[in-house]
Design a protein around this motif. Structure first.
Motif, PDB file in Angstrom:
ATOM      1  N   GLY A 100       0.975  -1.285   0.273  1.00 48.45           N
ATOM      2  CA  GLY A 100       0.010   0.018  -0.296  1.00 48.45           C
ATOM      3  C   GLY A 100       0.656   1.172   0.033  1.00 48.45           C
ATOM      4  O   GLY A 100       0.287   2.263  -0.647  1.00 48.45           O
ATOM      5  N   PHE A 101       2.070   1.404   0.502  1.00 51.08           N
ATOM      6  CA  PHE A 101       2.938   2.238   0.333  1.00 51.08           C
ATOM      7  C   PHE A 101       3.640   2.583  -1.067  1.00 51.08           C
ATOM      8  O   PHE A 101       4.032   3.793  -1.495  1.00 51.08           O
ATOM      9  CB  PHE A 101       4.623   2.154   0.684  1.00 51.08           C
ATOM     10  CG  PHE A 101       3.925   1.492   2.831  1.00 51.08           C
ATOM     11  CD1 PHE A 101       2.491   2.180   2.891  1.00 51.08           C
ATOM     12  CD2 PHE A 101       4.323   1.098   3.675  1.00 51.08           C
ATOM     13  CE1 PHE A 101       2.213   2.146   4.591  1.00 51.08           C
ATOM     14  CE2 PHE A 101       4.848   1.248   4.806  1.00 51.08           C
ATOM     15  CZ  PHE A 101       2.809   1.735   5.439  1.00 51.08           C
ATOM     16  N   VAL A 102       3.312   1.351  -2.294  1.00 49.24           N
ATOM     17  CA  VAL A 102       4.009   1.623  -2.607  1.00 49.24           C
ATOM     18  C   VAL A 102       4.141   2.730  -4.285  1.00 49.24           C
ATOM     19  O   VAL A 102       2.855   2.775  -4.628  1.00 49.24           O
ATOM     20  CB  VAL A 102       4.461   0.523  -3.747  1.00 49.24           C
ATOM     21  CG1 VAL A 102       5.225   0.540  -5.681  1.00 49.24           C
ATOM     22  CG2 VAL A 102       4.875  -0.823  -2.222  1.00 49.24           C
ATOM     23  N   GLY A 103       5.123   3.454  -4.722  1.00 46.01           N
ATOM     24  CA  GLY A 103       4.984   4.043  -6.399  1.00 46.01           C
ATOM     25  C   GLY A 103       3.457   5.215  -5.581  1.00 46.01           C
ATOM     26  O   GLY A 103       2.571   5.904  -5.866  1.00 46.01           O
ATOM     27  N   THR A 104       3.062   6.270  -3.489  1.00 49.56           N
ATOM     28  CA  THR A 104       1.852   6.979  -3.531  1.00 49.56           C
ATOM     29  C   THR A 104       2.387   6.950  -2.052  1.00 49.56           C
ATOM     30  O   THR A 104       3.408   7.113  -1.648  1.00 49.56           O
ATOM     31  CB  THR A 104       0.793   5.967  -3.647  1.00 49.56           C
ATOM     32  OG1 THR A 104      -0.400   6.324  -3.322  1.00 49.56           O
ATOM     33  CG2 THR A 104       0.650   4.817  -2.152  1.00 49.56           C
ATOM     34  N   ARG A 105       1.587   8.294  -1.481  1.00 51.61           N
ATOM     35  CA  ARG A 105       2.384   9.051  -0.640  1.00 51.61           C
ATOM     36  C   ARG A 105       0.755   8.415   0.012  1.00 51.61           C
ATOM     37  O   ARG A 105      -0.412   9.503   0.525  1.00 51.61           O
ATOM     38  CB  ARG A 105       1.766  10.257  -0.705  1.00 51.61           C
ATOM     39  CG  ARG A 105       3.245  11.339  -1.343  1.00 51.61           C
ATOM     40  CD  ARG A 105       2.598  12.595  -1.861  1.00 51.61           C
ATOM     41  NE  ARG A 105       3.018  13.212  -2.487  1.00 51.61           N
ATOM     42  CZ  ARG A 105       3.415  14.673  -2.773  1.00 51.61           C
ATOM     43  NH1 ARG A 105       3.284  15.226  -1.284  1.00 51.61           N
ATOM     44  NH2 ARG A 105       4.751  15.539  -4.061  1.00 51.61           N
ATOM     45  N   ALA A 106       1.543   7.005   0.481  1.00 45.40           N
ATOM     46  CA  ALA A 106       0.522   7.065   1.899  1.00 45.40           C
ATOM     47  C   ALA A 106      -0.472   7.653   2.993  1.00 45.40           C
ATOM     48  O   ALA A 106       0.898   8.342   3.157  1.00 45.40           O
ATOM     49  CB  ALA A 106       0.724   5.500   2.123  1.00 45.40           C
ATOM     50  N   SER A 107      -1.358   7.975   3.427  1.00 43.45           N
ATOM     51  CA  SER A 107      -1.035   8.450   4.728  1.00 43.45           C
ATOM     52  C   SER A 107      -1.252   7.953   5.824  1.00 43.45           C
ATOM     53  O   SER A 107      -1.047   7.018   6.073  1.00 43.45           O
ATOM     54  CB  SER A 107      -2.705   9.216   4.701  1.00 43.45           C
ATOM     55  OG  SER A 107      -3.692   7.225   4.944  1.00 43.45           O
ATOM     56  N   VAL A 108      -1.112   9.315   7.196  1.00 47.09           N
ATOM     57  CA  VAL A 108      -0.519   8.198   8.565  1.00 47.09           C
ATOM     58  C   VAL A 108      -1.692   7.545   8.725  1.00 47.09           C
ATOM     59  O   VAL A 108      -1.370   6.776   9.166  1.00 47.09           O
ATOM     60  CB  VAL A 108      -0.642   9.744   8.864  1.00 47.09           C
ATOM     61  CG1 VAL A 108      -0.715   9.586  10.340  1.00 47.09           C
ATOM     62  CG2 VAL A 108       0.204  10.572   8.970  1.00 47.09           C
ATOM     63  N   ALA A 109      -2.634   7.226   8.329  1.00 48.55           N
ATOM     64  CA  ALA A 109      -4.103   6.578   8.762  1.00 48.55           C
ATOM     65  C   ALA A 109      -3.342   5.112   8.667  1.00 48.55           C
ATOM     66  O   ALA A 109      -3.852   4.067   9.044  1.00 48.55           O
ATOM     67  CB  ALA A 109      -5.381   7.481   8.352  1.00 48.55           C
ATOM     68  N   ARG A 110      -3.199   5.455   6.755  1.00 49.79           N
ATOM     69  CA  ARG A 110      -3.163   3.653   6.944  1.00 49.79           C
ATOM     70  C   ARG A 110      -1.015   3.727   7.222  1.00 49.79           C
ATOM     71  O   ARG A 110      -1.669   2.179   7.563  1.00 49.79           O
ATOM     72  CB  ARG A 110      -2.352   4.012   4.874  1.00 49.79           C
ATOM     73  CG  ARG A 110      -2.011   2.509   4.178  1.00 49.79           C
ATOM     74  CD  ARG A 110      -2.701   1.678   4.267  1.00 49.79           C
ATOM     75  NE  ARG A 110      -2.427   0.728   4.032  1.00 49.79           N
ATOM     76  CZ  ARG A 110      -2.857  -0.821   3.906  1.00 49.79           C
ATOM     77  NH1 ARG A 110      -3.523  -1.011   5.194  1.00 49.79           N
ATOM     78  NH2 ARG A 110      -2.430  -1.743   3.778  1.00 49.79           N
ATOM     79  N   PHE A 111      -0.629   3.953   7.016  1.00 47.51           N
ATOM     80  CA  PHE A 111       0.929   3.624   8.278  1.00 47.51           C
ATOM     81  C   PHE A 111       0.252   3.319   9.122  1.00 47.51           C
ATOM     82  O   PHE A 111       0.805   2.726   9.974  1.00 47.51           O
ATOM     83  CB  PHE A 111       1.893   5.011   8.236  1.00 47.51           C
ATOM     84  CG  PHE A 111       3.652   4.557   9.068  1.00 47.51           C
ATOM     85  CD1 PHE A 111       4.006   3.118   8.574  1.00 47.51           C
ATOM     86  CD2 PHE A 111       3.703   4.950  10.341  1.00 47.51           C
ATOM     87  CE1 PHE A 111       5.189   3.070   9.563  1.00 47.51           C
ATOM     88  CE2 PHE A 111       4.300   4.749  11.188  1.00 47.51           C
ATOM     89  CZ  PHE A 111       4.940   3.682  10.673  1.00 47.51           C
TER      90      PHE A 111
END
Length: 589
Positions: free
Chosen positions: A231-242
């Protein structure tokens, strides 16, 4: 000076300048083994632009910055030895426009990148765990925990470290103020996973982890197939996702995740050779009993000054502390229940399909530039292991007195860490007056959850007793391994006798202090602590007052302020377990 000589000097100067000044349109690309990284992801005018030059093939000399006006200057930077080697610096007030950044070695450009400040973005890498990404991870770990050697480095949790922009190259990297509201309280086993996942989140990389059992008395832990987070690959994942990923990881991994058999392919980590070029910052140390350390810095030996290997660990109360390598911290033993030693994360690579795969040991042969897979630690007994490590840290040998003082400093550091740990337990008990912390039975006193794990200190106290024994036995070590010391014609027996006398002197001189139950300060000399070793075998229970935790003699002035005692049933069980601490050997699970 003649006209001809003046002309010759001028020509030489211009040639030297030509080596430093590149035409504005000259080719600018990253090197094969040198990579320039900048932060944040979207640099803005007037806000700091941080630069990391990271190399895996040798030291770099300079980092040169050309601003949008064409003005060139050497960036003031902090360099670190390697591998990997790194140079870190900051352009504090960049203006709008394109910056050219070059890493130089012997006057030649080893890597180059161009960054547009205002409307542009930094090079986030290939999106894979390639050599450049692994080298940055290592350099980032080293810089994250960098501090003067004479300054203790200790935090109540990982949070303050990640929220310090001077330490964390990736602070606010995504530009979403993401670090300001980020919980970061991993414990011992969680810490390496949390750091790896955090780095993957910021750089847009995949991340893998496994569910493992805890093994048994006659076999190491075994793990299941990996969970690969993309889910982190090639995107700016949100704090919620981390936070979601971090929570899943912390709920899955434990100390058994790192204690796996050295030749087991189905693991998150692989063992590396005991060589300086294989043990990068970020490398883990898994001891046989479940504690985990992370290498953060090598300090080379210089003359009579000892070299150092520095590491960090997290405790059950979430505190994070930098420690030096020595036998009292890095426990090593061959046991059927664990695969101990130095290990590092297995990289991930794209599979032939659309997904990712964790690299097996056969693919980790060193040809990629990453440390190679090696099971040599499985064939070492403790004395050989420690002798090899001593040779790595101090390749030129040490004067016995210098070796003693270095070991003594490490012991005092460990005692000071215990002061903090015991005080944390006392703070909890005061805040929960009348509470009795439940004590587990048998070997579970070393591995459990809840307040006992957070505030009892059986594992730490056993390490302390081992550490005291290591310092006590240094004279015998000099006799056993004289080749590790610079004796200058002195016999090993004479050197050992000299260190015994020095030890007696230091026992009287060195001391620690703790705060008693009434708030008063009590000082203990190292000699007094040595005299209390027997009482320290049963001093790990947070239900006891702090005076008992420091083995104050019954009826003494020191013990007069004690107002709390562990339940009788708990004290009886502690007496049953005393032999583990006397023999400094953890029981089988």
């Amino acid at each position: 000076m003649s006209a001809a000589s003046l002309l010759r000097v001028l020509c030489i100067g211009l040639l030297g300048l030509a080596g430093f000044i590149q035409p504005a349109g000259a080719d600018c690309r990253q090197g094969a083994e040198v990579h320039l990284w900048t932060a944040p992801l979207e640099p803005a005018p007037g806000y700091p632009l941080e630069v990391f030059a990271v190399a895996t093939d040798g030291r770099l000399d300079d980092v040169v910055v050309t601003d949008p006006s064409g003005s060139r200057s050497r960036l003031r930077n902090l360099s670190s030895g390697g591998p990997p080697w790194s140079n870190y610096g900051t352009v504090f007030r960049p203006t709008q426009g394109t910056y050219r950044i070059e890493a130089l070695r012997r006057g030649q450009v080893a890597a180059c990148t161009q960054i547009r400040v205002g409307g542009g973005s930094s090079d986030r890498g290939s999106g894979e765990w390639d050599l450049a990404a692994e080298a940055l991870y290592s350099a980032w770990i080293e810089h994250l925990f960098n501090a003067p050697l004479d300054r203790p480095l200790s935090f109540k949790s990982l949070g303050p470290v990640l929220r310090d922009p001077a330490q964390n190259f990736l602070y606010n990297y995504l530009g979403a103020r993401e670090d300001e509201r980020l919980p970061a309280e991993p414990d011992c086993a969680d810490l390496p996973y949390y750091l790896r996942a955090y780095f993957a989140w910021k750089l847009g990389l995949p991340f893998a982890y496994r569910s493992c059992d805890r093994g048994s008395s006659n076999r190491p832990p075994r793990c299941q197939s990996p969970t690969i987070e993309t889910g982190f690959v090639g995107t700016r994942a949100s704090v919620a996702r981390f936070r979601q990923v971090a929570r899943a990881v912390i709920n899955t991994v434990h100390s058994g995740s790192v204690r796996t058999r050295l030749d087991d392919d189905k693991t998150d980590f692989y063992p590396v050779p005991l060589k300086r070029d294989a043990m990068w910052p970020g490398t883990l140390y898994a001891d046989p009993y479940g504690h985990i350390m992370i290498i953060v810095k090598w300090v080379p030996q210089q003359g009579r000054r000892s070299g150092l290997l520095l590491a960090v660990d997290a405790q059950p109360d979430n505190s994070v502390t930098r420690k030096r390598y020595w036998e009292g911290n890095f426990l090593f033993a061959q046991t059927p229940s664990a695969g101990p030693g130095f290990k590092t994360f297995r990289p991930l690579a794209r599979s032939r399909g659309a997904g990712w795969r964790v690299l097996p040991s056969a693919a980790l042969d060193g040809r990629s530039g990453l440390p190679r897979f090696s099971t040599e630690q499985a064939r070492m007994d403790p004395e050989d292991f420690y002798a090899r490590m001593e040779k790595l840290i101090n390749p030129y040998g040490l004067d016995p007195a210098s070796a003693y003082e270095t070991t003594l400093d490490a012991l005092m550091e460990q005692l000071q860490t215990r002061v903090t740990s015991v005080d944390n337990g006392e703070t909890y008990m005061r805040a929960h007056a009348g509470t009795v912390v439940s004590m587990p039975s048998g070997s579970a006193i070393f591995e459990t959850t809840g307040p006992w794990e957070d505030y009892a200190t059986p594992s730490r106290d056993m390490r302390l007793l081992i550490a005291m024994k290591v310092l006590d036995e240094l004279p015998r070590r000099i006799m056993r391994f004289p080749q590790l010391y610079v004796l200058n014609g002195e016999s090993p027996a004479r050197a050992a006798s000299r260190i015994e006398r020095l030890h007696g002197q230091r026992l009287r001189e060195r001391s620690i202090s703790y705060e008693r139950s009434d708030g008063s300060t009590w000082r203990l000399t190292l000699g007094e602590i040595y005299d209390r070793r027997q009482a320290l075998e049963v001093a790990y229970n947070p239900n006891d007052c702090i005076e008992t935790r420091w083995a104050a003699p019954t009826g003494s002035t020191e013990a007069s302020t004690c107002r709390r005692t562990a339940p009788r049933a708990q004290r009886q069980r502690m007496e049953q377990y005393r032999s583990w601490f006397r023999e400094t050997t953890r029981p089988p699970r």
